[in-house]
Motif scaffolding. Structure first.
Motif, mmCIF file in Angstrom:
data_model
loop_
_atom_site.group_PDB
_atom_site.id
_atom_site.type_symbol
_atom_site.label_atom_id
_atom_site.label_comp_id
_atom_site.label_asym_id
_atom_site.label_seq_id
_atom_site.Cartn_x
_atom_site.Cartn_y
_atom_site.Cartn_z
ATOM 1 N N THR A 74 -0.900 64.061 17.042
ATOM 2 C CA THR A 74 -0.385 64.243 15.681
ATOM 3 C C THR A 74 0.885 63.410 15.485
ATOM 4 O OG1 THR A 74 -1.300 66.465 15.572
ATOM 5 C CG2 THR A 74 0.473 65.941 14.030
ATOM 6 N N ALA A 75 0.932 62.670 14.376
ATOM 7 C CA ALA A 75 2.050 61.760 14.112
ATOM 8 C C ALA A 75 3.034 62.398 13.146
ATOM 9 C CB ALA A 75 1.542 60.446 13.544
ATOM 10 N N THR A 76 4.321 62.180 13.403
ATOM 11 C CA THR A 76 5.388 62.645 12.507
ATOM 12 C C THR A 76 5.852 61.457 11.680
ATOM 13 O OG1 THR A 76 6.095 64.319 14.095
ATOM 14 C CG2 THR A 76 7.659 63.705 12.363
ATOM 15 N N LEU A 77 5.594 61.523 10.359
ATOM 16 C CA LEU A 77 5.872 60.404 9.462
ATOM 17 C C LEU A 77 6.475 60.921 8.162
ATOM 18 C CD1 LEU A 77 2.438 58.552 9.873
ATOM 19 C CD2 LEU A 77 4.583 57.916 10.997
ATOM 20 N N ASN A 78 7.058 60.008 7.394
ATOM 21 C CA ASN A 78 7.435 60.370 6.032
ATOM 22 C C ASN A 78 6.223 60.222 5.124
ATOM 23 O OD1 ASN A 78 7.231 57.631 5.145
ATOM 24 N ND2 ASN A 78 9.332 57.243 5.831
ATOM 25 N N CYS A 79 6.349 60.676 3.900
ATOM 26 C CA CYS A 79 5.173 60.731 3.022
ATOM 27 C C CYS A 79 4.707 59.349 2.594
ATOM 28 C CB CYS A 79 5.500 61.582 1.787
ATOM 29 S SG CYS A 79 4.066 61.929 0.746
ATOM 30 N N GLN A 80 5.612 58.414 2.315
ATOM 31 C CA GLN A 80 5.218 57.091 1.852
ATOM 32 C C GLN A 80 4.463 56.330 2.939
ATOM 33 O OE1 GLN A 80 5.393 56.088 -1.234
ATOM 34 N NE2 GLN A 80 6.406 57.997 -1.830
ATOM 35 N N CYS A 136 18.657 58.307 12.279
ATOM 36 C CA CYS A 136 17.496 59.062 12.775
ATOM 37 C C CYS A 136 17.344 60.342 11.976
ATOM 38 C CB CYS A 136 17.670 59.369 14.264
ATOM 39 S SG CYS A 136 17.822 57.907 15.301
ATOM 40 N N ARG A 137 16.651 60.247 10.899
ATOM 41 C CA ARG A 137 16.440 61.432 10.071
ATOM 42 C C ARG A 137 15.246 61.227 9.141
ATOM 43 N NH1 ARG A 137 21.125 62.714 6.016
ATOM 44 N NH2 ARG A 137 19.451 64.057 5.211
ATOM 45 N N ILE A 138 14.592 62.363 8.844
ATOM 46 C CA ILE A 138 13.525 62.408 7.825
ATOM 47 C C ILE A 138 13.762 63.683 7.034
ATOM 48 C CG2 ILE A 138 11.055 62.326 7.342
ATOM 49 C CD1 ILE A 138 10.570 61.334 10.161
ATOM 50 N N ASP A 139 14.022 63.533 5.746
ATOM 51 C CA ASP A 139 14.328 64.705 4.924
ATOM 52 C C ASP A 139 13.108 65.609 4.727
ATOM 53 O OD1 ASP A 139 16.946 63.891 4.672
ATOM 54 O OD2 ASP A 139 16.569 62.747 2.826
ATOM 55 N N HIS A 140 11.944 65.002 4.545
ATOM 56 C CA HIS A 140 10.719 65.789 4.300
ATOM 57 C C HIS A 140 9.596 65.258 5.186
ATOM 58 C CE1 HIS A 140 12.818 67.456 0.869
ATOM 59 N NE2 HIS A 140 13.025 66.232 0.418
ATOM 60 N N PRO A 141 9.641 65.508 6.472
ATOM 61 C CA PRO A 141 8.632 64.959 7.390
ATOM 62 C C PRO A 141 7.290 65.665 7.277
ATOM 63 C CG PRO A 141 10.140 66.374 8.586
ATOM 64 C CD PRO A 141 10.666 66.294 7.181
ATOM 65 N N LEU A 142 6.256 64.941 7.684
ATOM 66 C CA LEU A 142 4.900 65.472 7.712
ATOM 67 C C LEU A 142 4.332 65.319 9.109
ATOM 68 C CD1 LEU A 142 3.438 63.890 4.435
ATOM 69 C CD2 LEU A 142 4.442 66.163 4.717
ATOM 70 N N ALA A 143 3.522 66.289 9.510
ATOM 71 C CA ALA A 143 2.769 66.214 10.754
ATOM 72 C C ALA A 143 1.334 65.849 10.384
ATOM 73 C CB ALA A 143 2.828 67.534 11.511
ATOM 74 N N VAL A 144 0.973 64.586 10.577
ATOM 75 C CA VAL A 144 -0.320 64.057 10.136
ATOM 76 C C VAL A 144 -1.286 64.081 11.306
ATOM 77 C CG1 VAL A 144 -1.488 62.114 9.041
ATOM 78 C CG2 VAL A 144 0.923 62.561 8.541
ATOM 79 N N SER A 145 -2.486 64.655 11.068
ATOM 80 C CA SER A 145 -3.466 64.796 12.161
ATOM 81 C C SER A 145 -4.859 64.321 11.793
ATOM 82 C CB SER A 145 -3.547 66.256 12.608
ATOM 83 O OG SER A 145 -3.928 67.082 11.509
ATOM 84 N N GLY A 146 -5.079 63.802 10.587
ATOM 85 C CA GLY A 146 -6.415 63.335 10.254
ATOM 86 C C GLY A 146 -6.504 62.714 8.878
#
Length: 346
Positions: free
Chosen positions: A213-219, A192-202
């Motif tokens: 807002t979703a918490t995802l990795n960049c890929q 359970c880890r994400i080194d560089h997470p993003l908060a995506v909202s649109g």
């Protein structure tokens, strides 16, 4: 006899007058002024004195030559050299001439060249002000995370030490108009880890919202943005003649196993590598639930079937209604890497 004497006297007078006239003419032309040498070099003693005078003059010339500045710039900027004076040779016989004592003068200092001002090293501000444009995609105007990175792409570096692939991924997100924020690293133990997470909202520069807002990795964010632009938006316009207003997601990052069942492998949600979509709201207000459609819901069935089949071009796993009881109310998309390269579209 007297005639002969008178003739001789006349000839003598004529010759005298002729000589006087010739001498007068020559004196007028300057033929009688002949310059004589300044010194008589006929005697031996006078010759020795003249030699010593010439030697002293040469010594004095050499000494004065040494006192001249050596650098070319000093010669150009300094005063002209003094005129060498030749001593009078008339005093050589009366008193001996001693060699002149050399007088060395310090060379003039070169003009000081002004130094250019030292350039101060450029330092980036710790926190850059956010954009005033509400539709400025890439970074939200209102930051919800105190440790968020303002703009790692514009700054050229990241506080978290992102790799080149992470930076390139974020560049693609900005080109596609994804609205996101940087979040601090997530590490909840184990997988359970994400080194560089993003908060995506649109997406689409904020014209399509993602709620919550979703918490995802960049890929995963990049694959989702390409799917929305290349498949979901054209399909809804084709069947409903309306664009998308909001995509409602049911789960993004979550530290759990597959289907939250004990003993099963860890889900791709635990890596921020999966997203569940439960509903889509169109611009005309219509809501499309992700579930098994009714008997006469032809447009809804057609849209869901198209989304299920075409989404496998963007994701490695696509699960939806009809697969099992755990996916009856949403689409599950993820980027699971399988050794065989198999894609699960069910």
């Amino acid at each position: 006899m007297s005639c002969a004497l008178s003739s001789a006297v006349r000839l003598k007078r004529l010759s005298t007058i002729l000589l006087l006239s010739v001498s007068t003419t020559l004196s007028g032309c300057g033929m009688d002024e002949v310059r004589r040498p300044m010194a008589d070099v006929g005697s031996g003693s006078d010759t020795a004195i003249a030699s010593r005078s010439l030697a002293n003059e040469e010594n004095q010339v050499a000494v004065e030559t040494q006192t001249l500045p050596s650098s070319g710039m000093d010669q150009m900027s300094g005063p002209p050299p003094d005129v060498i004076s030749v001593p009078d040779t008339s005093q050589a016989a009366s008193e001996p001439i001693e060699p002149a004592t050399p007088t060395l003068q310090p060379p003039e200092a070169a003009p000081e060249i002004p130094r250019l001002g030292e350039t101060k090293p450029y330092s980036l501000p710790e926190m850059e002000p956010p954009s005033d444009d509400d539709k400025s995609y890439g970074y939200l105007k209102n930051y919800s995370y105190p440790n968020a990175i303002r703009d790692p792409i514009a700054r050229g570096e990241s506080v978290l030490g992102m790799s080149g692939g992470e930076m390139a991924c974020r560049t693609e997100l900005k080109k596609l108009g994804v609205v996101f924020q940087e979040k601090p690293p997530i590490n909840d133990g184990g997988a359970c880890r994400i080194d560089h997470p993003l908060a995506v909202s649109g997406f689409a520069s904020g014209n399509i919202k993602l709620k919550p807002t979703a918490t995802l990795n960049c890929q995963m964010t990049l694959a989702l943005a390409r799917w929305v632009k290349g498949d979901l938006s054209p399909s809804t316009r084709l069947r409903y003649l309306s664009g998308i207003n909001t995509i409602h997601q049911a789960s993004s990052y979550s530290c759990r196993t597959m289907s939250s069942q004990r003993g099963r492998p860890m889900s791709e949600h635990a890596r921020g590598n999966a997203l569940d979509i439960a509903k889509i709201t169109l611009n005309n207000g219509r809501e499309i639930e992700v579930e098994r459609p009714g008997l006469f819901s032809f447009r809804q069935r057609g849209l869901l079937n198209t989304v299920r089949s075409d989404a496998c071009d963007y994701f490695t796993t696509v699960l939806g209604p009809g697969y099992d009881r755990f996916h009856s109310t949403h689409f599950h998309f993820d980027l699971m890497q399988r050794r065989s390269g198999h894609r699960a579209c069910r």
